[in-house]
Structures are given as structure tokens and as C-alpha cells.
Scaffold this motif. Sequence first.
Motif, PDB file in Angstrom:
ATOM      1  N   ALA A 162       0.831  -1.208   0.000  1.00 52.75           N
ATOM      2  CA  ALA A 162       0.000   0.000   0.000  1.00 52.75           C
ATOM      3  C   ALA A 162       0.865   1.256   0.000  1.00 52.75           C
ATOM      4  N   VAL A 163       1.919   1.251   0.793  1.00 53.83           N
ATOM      5  CA  VAL A 163       2.834   2.392   0.825  1.00 53.83           C
ATOM      6  C   VAL A 163       3.507   2.583  -0.532  1.00 53.83           C
ATOM      7  N   ALA A 164       3.976   1.496  -1.124  1.00 53.44           N
ATOM      8  CA  ALA A 164       4.643   1.585  -2.419  1.00 53.44           C
ATOM      9  C   ALA A 164       3.699   2.104  -3.503  1.00 53.44           C
ATOM     10  N   MET A 165       2.462   1.615  -3.514  1.00 52.07           N
ATOM     11  CA  MET A 165       1.504   2.058  -4.525  1.00 52.07           C
ATOM     12  C   MET A 165       1.071   3.502  -4.297  1.00 52.07           C
ATOM     13  N   ALA A 166       0.972   3.910  -3.027  1.00 50.08           N
ATOM     14  CA  ALA A 166       0.629   5.296  -2.730  1.00 50.08           C
ATOM     15  C   ALA A 166       1.734   6.240  -3.219  1.00 50.08           C
ATOM     16  N   ARG A 222      -3.297  14.700  -2.866  1.00 50.48           N
ATOM     17  CA  ARG A 222      -3.595  13.983  -1.630  1.00 50.48           C
ATOM     18  C   ARG A 222      -4.095  12.593  -1.965  1.00 50.48           C
ATOM     19  N   LEU A 223      -4.091  11.712  -0.955  1.00 52.99           N
ATOM     20  CA  LEU A 223      -4.417  10.312  -1.186  1.00 52.99           C
ATOM     21  C   LEU A 223      -5.322   9.764  -0.088  1.00 52.99           C
ATOM     22  N   PHE A 224      -6.237   8.902  -0.484  1.00 59.09           N
ATOM     23  CA  PHE A 224      -6.965   8.063   0.457  1.00 59.09           C
ATOM     24  C   PHE A 224      -6.435   6.638   0.339  1.00 59.09           C
ATOM     25  N   LEU A 225      -6.329   5.958   1.472  1.00 57.14           N
ATOM     26  CA  LEU A 225      -6.007   4.541   1.478  1.00 57.14           C
ATOM     27  C   LEU A 225      -7.274   3.766   1.793  1.00 57.14           C
ATOM     28  N   VAL A 226      -7.610   2.819   0.927  1.00 55.34           N
ATOM     29  CA  VAL A 226      -8.792   1.976   1.103  1.00 55.34           C
ATOM     30  C   VAL A 226      -8.326   0.537   1.163  1.00 55.34           C
ATOM     31  N   PRO A 245      -1.439   1.743   9.768  1.00 58.79           N
ATOM     32  CA  PRO A 245       0.004   1.983   9.883  1.00 58.79           C
ATOM     33  C   PRO A 245       0.634   2.463   8.571  1.00 58.79           C
ATOM     34  N   ALA A 246       0.071   2.076   7.444  1.00 56.25           N
ATOM     35  CA  ALA A 246       0.567   2.590   6.164  1.00 56.25           C
ATOM     36  C   ALA A 246       0.356   4.097   6.078  1.00 56.25           C
ATOM     37  N   ALA A 303      -5.183  11.810   3.028  1.00 56.35           N
ATOM     38  CA  ALA A 303      -6.398  12.553   3.364  1.00 56.35           C
ATOM     39  C   ALA A 303      -7.310  11.768   4.295  1.00 56.35           C
ATOM     40  N   GLY A 304      -7.209  10.438   4.275  1.00 55.66           N
ATOM     41  CA  GLY A 304      -8.060   9.620   5.130  1.00 55.66           C
ATOM     42  C   GLY A 304      -7.905   8.150   4.824  1.00 55.66           C
ATOM     43  N   VAL A 305      -8.523   7.328   5.677  1.00 53.94           N
ATOM     44  CA  VAL A 305      -8.476   5.873   5.553  1.00 53.94           C
ATOM     45  C   VAL A 305      -9.900   5.340   5.531  1.00 53.94           C
TER      46      VAL A 305
END
Length: 259
Positions: free
Chosen positions: A132-136, A147-151, A162-163, A172-174
Motif C-alpha cells: 500500500a505504501v509503495a503504490m501510494a 492527496r491520497l486516500f487509502l482503502v 500503519p501505512a 487525506a483519510g483511511v
Amino acid sequence: MRVIGSALAALLSGALLCGALTACGGAVSTQGGTRAAPSPSGVSTAATRPATPPPTGPNVSGCYDESAGEIFKQPGGLPGVIGGTGATGVVITYERRGNVCSWRPLFDRLTGAGYRVLVYVRSSGDFPEDTAVAMAKRLAKEPGVKRLFLVGGSIGATTAVPAAARLGAKVAGVVALSGEIDAKDAAGLTVPLLQIGSEHDGYGGAEDLNAASAAAVKAPDNEVLIIPGESRHASALFGTPHGVRILDRIEAFMARHKG
């Protein structure tokens, strides 16, 4: 004997009809890359739609071709796709035994709403937090993305928190579907959090979601949507009658926090 003969003839006739329709005793197979499109109610319509041939050109798991977005290769050769436009990106990390195909309803909703969405295939040996970190970081390099959201779903949801901490101010949010977020990770979260899950899910059910919500005291927005009486897990919820409600909730959450 005449009655038995008539009954046998009826059974044979029914069997032949089932064979012709391929719809008696189960849904039509969607193997080979064909995916089920969501109906307006959020329920899969795989059994009522004609099968379509899988893509022959560049694609991701047969579910995303170049009409969905830019197909790319990760280090090691696994594929991903970036679809949509806009200054806000979304990285989707699927369940441990999941796949990108079951997340197509969310991909389509968010790309249609003006987000830049990345979905990717993950090796079973890869830790979801790291991928997830690498793709972000990859998506953050796309022109115009600010900005980015992690889903994430299941383990992808658990490790999204933790990512997010590793990625810092870009996040921006999870959005966590059926995650079992560690209390320490939740306590350190400083971005908005939306958790969604089934009441009776054995992993990421009501108890897990409420515990993480109680610990996430620094999150500026801390929402929980629990589907009562349901036990479906993570992206499987998109194929239930609650699917549209869930997509609406995710989109509304992102609209408030994309900045």
C-alpha cells in the motif's frame, strides 16, 4: 406405467431445458475474466447478463483493460491500473484471498466522481502495508495528484492505518472494510477514518470496528457503519442489497475530506 412414463418424460424435458438455459441450480460461471456488474440495487447480476469474452490486450486480472485506465507493471511484473482524473488519489488494497475484480464497483464509482484510483495485484507473500505504501508513493507521482486516500479490505484494511502513518501529510483519510485495526495503530491515527463491516463478521465485525473507533481518539473524523444482521466480508458487501449505501457512504466521506 402410463403415469410413470409421463413423469419420466417431464423430468427429461426439464433437464433438457435446464441444460439449454444453463441457469438451473446455480449462476452462470464468470471465470475467464468476466466480472459481474453491479445492479442499481447493489446486487450482482452475473446470472442475468450474457457472458463477455475476456480482454486479449493489456489488462489486470481480466477485469480492467485499457478502457479503465493506464495499465502498469509493478517491480516483479505484477499488474495494476490507474483510472480516472483529479487531484485526489485512492489506493485500494484487497483482502488476503481476494482480487481486484471484486473492487470494480468502488473503482467505477470513484473514477466517475473525479478521483484518480489505483488498484493492483499483490503477491500472497507481500505484506499489504508495504505494498500500500509503495503504490501510494507511485500514485503520488502522477501529475496533479496532491492527496491520497487509502482503502483496504480485511488485512488490507487492518494495515491501511500503519501505512497511513508512514506516508504522513499526503494522506487525506483511511477507509477500512472489515478490518481488525490494532488499538495502538488506531490511537496514533491523525487523519479521518471510516470503518465499514458486517455485524456478525468473524474478522472485522462489530466488536472489532467499535474497539478501533474507541481507540482512534486523534482522528478528526471517526465514522463506523455496521451492517446489522450481515456476515459478508469486505468487498463481498458490494454484492449485497447494502452495496449502494456503502458506496454512497464512502464517496460522501471522501468528498468531505479530500481538501
